[in-house]
Scaffold this motif. Structure first.
Motif, PDB file in Angstrom:
ATOM      1  N   VAL A   1     -69.080  24.371 -36.754  1.00  0.00           N
ATOM      2  CA  VAL A   1     -69.239  23.666 -35.717  1.00  0.00           C
ATOM      3  C   VAL A   1     -70.438  24.098 -34.784  1.00  0.00           C
ATOM      4  O   VAL A   1     -70.693  25.216 -34.712  1.00  0.00           O
TER       5      VAL A   1
ATOM      6  N   ALA B   1     -60.117  15.567 -36.421  1.00  0.00           N
ATOM      7  CA  ALA B   1     -60.947  16.770 -36.448  1.00  0.00           C
ATOM      8  C   ALA B   1     -61.097  17.102 -34.928  1.00  0.00           C
ATOM      9  O   ALA B   1     -60.925  18.497 -34.582  1.00  0.00           O
ATOM     10  N   PHE B   2     -61.607  16.082 -34.398  1.00  0.00           N
ATOM     11  CA  PHE B   2     -61.622  16.613 -32.803  1.00  0.00           C
ATOM     12  C   PHE B   2     -60.669  16.914 -32.248  1.00  0.00           C
ATOM     13  O   PHE B   2     -60.601  17.664 -31.196  1.00  0.00           O
TER      14      PHE B   2
ATOM     15  N   ARG C   1     -57.754  17.971 -33.212  1.00  0.00           N
ATOM     16  CA  ARG C   1     -57.501  19.482 -33.792  1.00  0.00           C
ATOM     17  C   ARG C   1     -58.206  20.441 -33.001  1.00  0.00           C
ATOM     18  O   ARG C   1     -57.630  21.371 -32.618  1.00  0.00           O
ATOM     19  N   ARG C   2     -59.514  20.282 -32.798  1.00  0.00           N
ATOM     20  CA  ARG C   2     -60.336  21.282 -32.154  1.00  0.00           C
ATOM     21  C   ARG C   2     -59.946  21.365 -30.596  1.00  0.00           C
ATOM     22  O   ARG C   2     -60.165  22.525 -30.063  1.00  0.00           O
ATOM     23  N   CYS C   3     -59.399  20.261 -29.919  1.00  0.00           N
ATOM     24  CA  CYS C   3     -59.039  20.269 -28.428  1.00  0.00           C
ATOM     25  C   CYS C   3     -57.483  21.100 -28.428  1.00  0.00           C
ATOM     26  O   CYS C   3     -57.045  21.114 -27.150  1.00  0.00           O
TER      27      CYS C   3
ATOM     28  N   THR D   1     -62.328  28.452 -33.937  1.00  0.00           N
ATOM     29  CA  THR D   1     -63.620  28.314 -34.528  1.00  0.00           C
ATOM     30  C   THR D   1     -64.775  28.884 -33.997  1.00  0.00           C
ATOM     31  O   THR D   1     -65.080  28.647 -32.862  1.00  0.00           O
TER      32      THR D   1
ATOM     33  N   ARG E   1     -56.995  20.221 -23.957  1.00  0.00           N
ATOM     34  CA  ARG E   1     -57.942  21.194 -23.722  1.00  0.00           C
ATOM     35  C   ARG E   1     -57.327  21.988 -22.467  1.00  0.00           C
ATOM     36  O   ARG E   1     -57.248  23.203 -22.514  1.00  0.00           O
TER      37      ARG E   1
ATOM     38  N   ARG F   1     -67.799  25.591 -28.740  1.00  0.00           N
ATOM     39  CA  ARG F   1     -66.520  25.767 -28.447  1.00  0.00           C
ATOM     40  C   ARG F   1     -65.561  24.985 -28.309  1.00  0.00           C
ATOM     41  O   ARG F   1     -66.048  23.967 -27.383  1.00  0.00           O
ATOM     42  N   ALA F   2     -64.403  25.393 -28.463  1.00  0.00           N
ATOM     43  CA  ALA F   2     -63.274  24.512 -28.151  1.00  0.00           C
ATOM     44  C   ALA F   2     -62.032  25.154 -27.838  1.00  0.00           C
ATOM     45  O   ALA F   2     -62.102  26.509 -27.632  1.00  0.00           O
TER      46      ALA F   2
ATOM     47  N   TYR G   1     -57.894  14.011 -24.866  1.00  0.00           N
ATOM     48  CA  TYR G   1     -58.760  15.191 -25.363  1.00  0.00           C
ATOM     49  C   TYR G   1     -58.819  16.356 -23.970  1.00  0.00           C
ATOM     50  O   TYR G   1     -58.298  17.594 -24.394  1.00  0.00           O
TER      51      TYR G   1
ATOM     52  N   ASP H   1     -59.691  25.809 -30.183  1.00  0.00           N
ATOM     53  CA  ASP H   1     -59.339  26.468 -31.241  1.00  0.00           C
ATOM     54  C   ASP H   1     -60.373  27.751 -31.571  1.00  0.00           C
ATOM     55  O   ASP H   1     -61.108  28.138 -30.696  1.00  0.00           O
TER      56      ASP H   1
END
Length: 141
Positions: free
Chosen positions: A124, A93-94, A96-98, A132, A70, A127-128, A66, A130
């Motif tokens: 969410v 999902a996690f 994907r956000r990374c 979002t 990132r 912040r990540a 992860y 992605d």
């Protein structure tokens, strides 16, 4: 990163991802595989030449991948970022956000279950890598 997810089971048609050491010794490789104990920052000078970074997940409890994802996304890497190995539907999902946009799980995942897990939460909190927007920012503008 907003593109549909990709699940791979056979990468025979692709250039094979070479080890980090092999990648650093070559000038023409465009795909690299990072193991959990390897530092993604070693790839930062080469982001413009990379088409694929495959990050190994030898066990679902090992979260170092992860961080690697990132680091690469926040440094501007735009190519394919693939999670390979012990990838569980609960992690998608996690991941994907990374920044992961493709997956090569050891065990097949049901696409309908993956899509349902990705659609489960509308907001969410953090912040990540992605785009979002966190719910607190939506509330406090």
């Amino acid at each position: 990163m907003g593109d549909p997810l990709s699940f791979r089971t056979d990468a025979a048609h692709e250039e094979p991802a070479v080890t980090l050491d092999a990648f650093l010794d070559q000038s023409n490789a465009t795909s690299v595989r990072l193991e959990p104990d390897e530092d993604a920052r070693a790839l930062l000078p080469y982001l413009d030449r990379l088409a694929l970074v495959e990050i190994a997940f030898p066990g679902y409890r090992d979260g170092r991948g992860y961080s690697a994802a990132r680091i690469l996304r926040e440094a501007g890497y735009q190519g394919e970022l693939r999670a390979q190995g012990d990838v569980l539907v609960d992690q998608i999902a996690f991941m994907r956000r990374c920044g992961f946009d493709s997956f090569a799980p050891e065990k097949p995942l049901d696409p309908a279950v993956v899509e349902a897990s990705l659609a489960r939460y509308d907001h969410v909190y953090q912040r990540a890598a992605d785009a979002t927007v966190p719910v607190w920012k939506l509330r406090h503008g």
